[in-house]
Design a protein around this motif. Structure first.
Motif, short mmCIF file in Angstrom:
data_model
loop_
_atom_site.label_atom_id
_atom_site.label_comp_id
_atom_site.label_asym_id
_atom_site.label_seq_id
_atom_site.Cartn_x
_atom_site.Cartn_y
_atom_site.Cartn_z
N ALA A 140 -22.73 21.34 8.11
CA ALA A 140 -21.38 19.96 7.14
C ALA A 140 -20.86 19.58 7.73
O ALA A 140 -20.81 18.41 7.60
CB ALA A 140 -21.56 20.87 5.25
N ALA A 141 -20.01 20.32 8.37
CA ALA A 141 -18.93 19.98 8.99
C ALA A 141 -18.92 19.99 10.04
O ALA A 141 -17.87 18.78 10.56
CB ALA A 141 -18.39 21.67 9.81
N TYR A 142 -20.71 19.92 11.00
CA TYR A 142 -20.19 19.00 12.36
C TYR A 142 -20.16 17.35 11.26
O TYR A 142 -20.33 16.38 12.02
CB TYR A 142 -21.11 19.28 13.09
N ARG A 148 -19.43 15.77 9.13
CA ARG A 148 -17.74 15.24 8.83
C ARG A 148 -17.62 14.54 9.97
O ARG A 148 -17.02 13.75 9.71
CB ARG A 148 -17.34 15.81 7.76
N THR A 149 -17.89 14.91 11.27
CA THR A 149 -17.09 14.18 12.02
C THR A 149 -17.59 13.16 12.14
O THR A 149 -17.91 12.59 13.61
CB THR A 149 -17.31 15.24 13.40
N SER A 202 -16.50 9.68 13.06
CA SER A 202 -15.03 9.75 14.63
C SER A 202 -15.59 8.70 16.03
O SER A 202 -16.83 9.16 15.79
CB SER A 202 -14.32 10.61 14.34
#
Length: 203
Positions: free
Chosen positions: A81-83, A85-86, A89
């Motif tokens: 999930a953290a990745y 979100r990137t 970008s």
């Protein structure tokens, strides 16, 4: 001023050969399955090839080079999930091997391929010609179920392949990362901290 990137070895020859062999074998199997000939002998042989590649990749995921190992690249829900979100970008991910989302895709493809292989091995169209080699060992109901799953699974795999190709173009256009070249040469460019972190892990 950012530090220069370092040329870093990420993909070993086994991973690269199996990757491109699977591309060819799956395309061949899918084409033969969709467009014939009606007697599916060639489709069976290409399916056996796909099965061999998948089995070798699973073994290499346990015994192979560090970036090939499932224990190295498979991550938990938080990291995925953290990745994720990137992704919007424009900053390059500069991952050492598979990124967490890419790893999820790899596992998903292997699972669906295993289901596809099993459905083909047990399928029985009751034409006495194109029967899977293991269909005789299961009930007719199970053989029919395998047959009913075989084509939908091939469509799902095709959609996954299209999504994979789309992701390659996305990374190239949005993040300026070439994901194809490392799978050919074995090398990618990483920042020094990523190289240091990779080197600190056990091979």
């Amino acid at each position: 001023m950012s530090e220069p990137l370092q040329k870093t070895y990420v993909w070993d020859p086994v991973v690269r050969v199996l990757h491109w062999a699977l591309v060819i074998a799956f395309a061949t199997s899918w084409g033969l399955g969709k467009f014939g000939p009606d007697i599916m002998t060639l489709h069976f042989y290409s399916g056996y090839t796909v099965a061999t590649i998948v089995i070798l990749r699973l073994l290499w995921g346990v015994l192979g080079y560090r970036t090939a190992r499932f224990t190295q690249f498979v991550k938990g829900p938080r990291k995925i999930a953290a990745y994720a979100r990137t992704l919007p970008s424009r900053d390059p991910s500069r991952s050492y091997g598979h990124n967490p989302v890419g790893a999820l895709f790899v596992v998903g493809v292997l699972v669906v391929l295993l289901l596809q292989i099993a459905s083909g091995l047990f399928a029985d169209p009751e034409d006495y010609i194109n029967t899977g080699p293991l269909a005789q060992y299961v009930s007719i109901d199970l053989a029919r179920k395998a047959l009913s799953l075989h084509e939908p699974l091939s469509t799902l795999l095709l959609l996954m392949v299209i999504g994979h190709i789309g992701a390659i173009f996305w990374y190239k256009k949005r993040k300026g990362e070439n994901l194809v070249k490392p799978m050919i040469t074995g090398y990618t460019d990483l920042p020094p901290e990523a190289v240091k972190a990779a080197s600190s892990k056990r091979a």
